[in-house]
Design a protein around this motif. Structure first.
Motif, PDB file in Angstrom:
ATOM      1  N   TYR A  14      78.567  40.619 -45.148  1.00  8.33           N
ATOM      2  CA  TYR A  14      77.250  39.980 -45.028  1.00  8.33           C
ATOM      3  C   TYR A  14      76.621  39.896 -46.405  1.00  8.33           C
ATOM      4  O   TYR A  14      76.409  40.944 -47.030  1.00  8.33           O
ATOM      5  CB  TYR A  14      76.310  40.819 -44.169  1.00  8.33           C
ATOM      6  N   SER A  16      73.735  40.021 -47.296  1.00  6.80           N
ATOM      7  CA  SER A  16      72.321  40.274 -47.002  1.00  6.80           C
ATOM      8  C   SER A  16      71.725  41.219 -48.036  1.00  6.80           C
ATOM      9  O   SER A  16      70.600  41.643 -47.927  1.00  6.80           O
ATOM     10  CB  SER A  16      72.184  40.861 -45.599  1.00  6.80           C
ATOM     11  N   GLU A  52      78.064  34.360 -43.492  1.00  7.79           N
ATOM     12  CA  GLU A  52      76.780  33.956 -44.054  1.00  7.79           C
ATOM     13  C   GLU A  52      75.731  33.493 -43.055  1.00  7.79           C
ATOM     14  O   GLU A  52      74.630  33.114 -43.451  1.00  7.79           O
ATOM     15  CB  GLU A  52      77.039  32.863 -45.109  1.00  7.79           C
ATOM     16  N   ILE A  57      69.953  36.850 -42.139  1.00  7.79           N
ATOM     17  CA  ILE A  57      69.992  36.035 -43.360  1.00  7.79           C
ATOM     18  C   ILE A  57      68.821  35.049 -43.350  1.00  7.79           C
ATOM     19  O   ILE A  57      68.133  34.873 -44.351  1.00  7.79           O
ATOM     20  CB  ILE A  57      71.323  35.258 -43.450  1.00  7.79           C
ATOM     21  N   VAL A  72      72.009  32.754 -49.694  1.00  9.37           N
ATOM     22  CA  VAL A  72      73.371  33.302 -49.700  1.00  9.37           C
ATOM     23  C   VAL A  72      74.137  32.898 -50.961  1.00  9.37           C
ATOM     24  O   VAL A  72      74.921  33.688 -51.480  1.00  9.37           O
ATOM     25  CB  VAL A  72      74.192  32.959 -48.431  1.00  9.37           C
TER      26      VAL A  72
END
Ligand code: ME8
Length: 666
Positions: A14, A16, A52, A57, A72
């Motif tokens: 991820y 994130s 993503e 996100i 991202v």
């Protein structure tokens, strides 16, 4: 003869938050296996990438005023920079936002729908927003919270598509219990008992509550929920149902998927079910490792993760000790299946004992003696000893052992086996005492033999270490006078490969010894600073993310009791906000000018993420009026305004506007 294909994958991470040493573990482990397999002559496909999509996100991007793709893109660039820095030799990098992946996921979803495995229904249940997962009551932890992240869950209901899991239950149970798909196998029983025996529940595979995802092609109110999108990456990256790549036939099924235990269930149950539904062959192995943990506040160990604020920055470690050293350390500490506690003490002592004193010292002593006694080039005369045979057997037997451990994805054991030979070689120096042989002219042939045997041991161990420490080992080959052909895989179970009159070249110290106390003090200080900064960031970020109702939110514990006299020390006054502006270079702070009924004052408050300046002007608030002044980001603050911590963030406590500024509040 065509090379045997070998396909290995990391999870797609991820983006994130920035990657940490925990993410490095899986990637470095897969990289080492990929390099080893290439050395063995395989045609390797090593895949990594980023996952993503999803609500998290979408929310993070919004908080930063970016589109999800812009957000991202920024983090993916950091992941790629880290992989380059860590010498990760991936062959392909997949982003779930890549057009070809989106196209394939839509087709896979439709295919599963057409085959009758996906149907439309309604989901109601306990939902964990941060993990984007619905849970059944029996799956919640002992506090009724999310079993993965242990945060509160909320009741939620929505129209959704479901993937039928029950048709695959028996085959998955067999896969887990009767094959060696899952490594370590010991986790299979737990999975079967927790998820299969109680009846495999259908999986919710679409969402209507957020937009940042792959749209369901035939019902675009829905986006594909994380696991069908994420898990498919392992096949879409090879060109399954798209024309961007064309290696599916060659590489599928995967030889090894490597993941940590938090996503074992998805890879051990859901992924095989998806593949069975698509009638595709199953991957050979799922290697599950534990977490790199840090010691928590109460002495307990907790997962190293951005959200806990206890991450160790791989760039920082690499700068201090070298990338190969860090690669070695994390691989050497983690056994398959078990957690590994990250500790600065263990790391530094490990670097000193194994790399500086063990391997580094073996190379520098051997090369220095060849240089000192023979001017760098060994003479051809030899004189053997019974002792040598056992030593040679130990060296030539190593390859088979390491091969076996690599095939079993046991990298810690592979490294232990190599370092056993390194220790044996250092012991061989003590046993043969070359410095004594060097003083005796009649012992030159024996001395040359001893040094040659040591160089051979270094040749084999360094070649086997190269997949793990790819930058340092070519420097070793330079020092011991080994040509590229001497360290080929096919020559690693042979003794006597280096030329008889090999020439060594003294070089730089490979692994400098580290001053333990000094380094530990500095590292601990860095960690503490990072944890504090992350904690401060987290408290504002996370509060924005949570959406539970007040009844479901965690109520903080009461502070110890105080008397009315204690309370009387705090002066709370009504005050009116005259003006407000953002503090420069801070995304959290607002600077407020207040009418406090006493001539006015300035207060700085950490509410910028929740209030625009114009939301506050003209409002009456509660002011803690007798707080000692402090400077925040260089701006003086005389007091504090009262605000409530709520699940959806900080909320200022406003008073009725007809309460005069300066009124005392009790
Ligand atoms: O779960 N110790 O992504 P993710 C060891 N996108 N390994 C760790 C770790 C730690 N402290 N922290 C992270 C996801 N990892 C999904 C995966 S796959 C189809 C989708 C590693 O960014 C570990 O390999 O949360 C774990 O499985 C992975 O990062 C999860 O990364």
């Amino acid at each position: 003869m065509s090379k045997k294909p070998f396909y290995i994958t990391t999870p797609i991470y991820y983006p994130s938050g920035e990657p940490h040493i925990g993410h490095c573990y899986t990637t470095v482990a897969c990289d080492s296996i990929a390099r080893y397999k290439r050395m063995q002559g395989n045609d390797v496909m090593f895949l990594t990438g980023t996952d993503e999509h999803g609500l998290k996100i979408e929310q993070k991007a919004e908080a930063q005023g970016l589109s999800p793709k812009e957000y991202v893109d920024g983090i993916v660039a950091i992941f790629k920079k880290l992989w380059k820095y860590m010498n990760i030799s991936y062959d392909r990098y997949i982003r779930t936002t890549d057009d070809y992946h989106v196209e394939s996921v839509q087709k896979i979803f439709k295919e599963l729908y057409d085959r009758g495995y996906i149907y439309k229904g309604e989901y109601s249940g306990k939902y964990c927003t941060p993990c984007e997962s619905f849970w059944t009551d029996s799956q919640l932890d002992e506090n009724g919270c999310c079993p993965e992240c242990h945060r509160p869950v909320k009741f939620a209901k929505e129209e959704a598509y479901f993937f039928k899991m029950s048709p695959f239950a028996d085959r998955i149970e067999k896969l887990l219990l009767e094959t060696d798909y899952l490594r370590p196998k010991t986790r299979a029983v737990e999975l079967v008992n927790n998820f299969i025996k109680p009846g495999l529940e259908d999986l919710c595979v679409s969402r209507t509550t957020f937009k940042w995802g792959v749209p369901v092609s035939f019902d675009d109110k829905h986006v594909v929920y994380v696991w069908i999108d994420a898990l498919s990456n392992y096949i879409t990256a090879l060109g399954y149902m798209n024309s961007a790549h064309s290696d599916f036939e060659k590489y599928w099924p995967a030889d090894v998927h490597m993941v940590a235990k938090d996503i074992m269930r998805f890879h051990a149950i859901i992924w095989p079910a998806m593949l069975m539904a698509l009638e595709l062959p199953l991957p050979h192995h799922l290697a599950v490792h534990g977490w790199i943990t840090m010691q928590g506040k109460g002495g307990e160990s907790e997962k190293m993760s951005k959200s806990l604020g206890n991450v160790v920055d791989p760039f920082m470690l690499g700068e201090r000790y070298g990338v190969d050293t860090i690669r070695y350390h994390i691989l050497r500490e983690m056994a398959l299946g078990a957690d590994s506690a990250f500790s600065n003490e263990i790391m530094i002592n490990r670097i000193n004992s194994d790399l500086a004193n063990g391997f580094g010292n073996l190379v520098s002593r051997t090369v220095a003696m060849a240089d000192k006694y023979f001017g760098g080039t060994l003479p051809a005369d030899r004189e053997g000893d019974a002792l040598d045979e056992e030593f040679k057997a130990k060296v030539t037997g190593l390859l088979a052992e390491v091969d076996k451990y690599i095939d079993e994805t046991k990298l810690k054991q592979a490294l232990e086996a190599i370092f056993e030979v390194v220790s044996r070689a250092n012991k061989y120096i003590d046993e043969t005492e070359p410095w004594k042989l060097g003083k005796d002219e009649t012992k030159k042939a024996r001395l040359a033999t001893v040094l040659y045997n040591l160089l051979e041991a270094i040749r084999v161990t360094s070649a086997l270490l190269a997949p793990f420490m790819p930058t340092t080992m070519p420097k070793v080959w330079e020092q011991i006078g080994a040509a590229a052909t001497d360290v080929e895989y096919g020559k690693l179970d042979k003794f006597g490969v280096l030329p008889e009159n090999v020439t060594v070249h003294k070089g730089e110290i490979l692994f400098p010894r580290i001053d333990v106390d000094k380094e530990i003090e500095e590292l601990n200080a860095i960690l503490l600073k990072n944890m504090e900064a992350a904690k401060a960031k987290l408290s504002s970020e996370e509060k924005g993310e949570k959406t539970e109702t007040a009844e479901e939110a965690e109520i903080p514990e009461l502070a110890p009791e105080i008397t009315i006299d204690d309370f009387a020390k705090v002066e709370i006054r009504a005050a009116k906000v005259l003006s407000a502006e953002r503090v420069k270079k801070s995304d959290k702070l607002l600077c407020l000018q207040l009418d406090d009924g006493m001539g006015g004052r300035q207060v700085v408050s950490g509410i910028a993420q929740y209030y625009a300046p114009e939301d506050l002007v003209g409002k009456t608030i509660q002011l803690i009026a007798n707080l000692k002044p402090v400077k925040l980001r260089g701006v003086e603050s005389n007091g504090m305004i009262c605000a409530a911590d709520t699940p959806s963030g900080i909320r200022v406590v406003f008073l009725d506007d007809d309460i005069p500024a300066g009124s005392k509040i009790r």
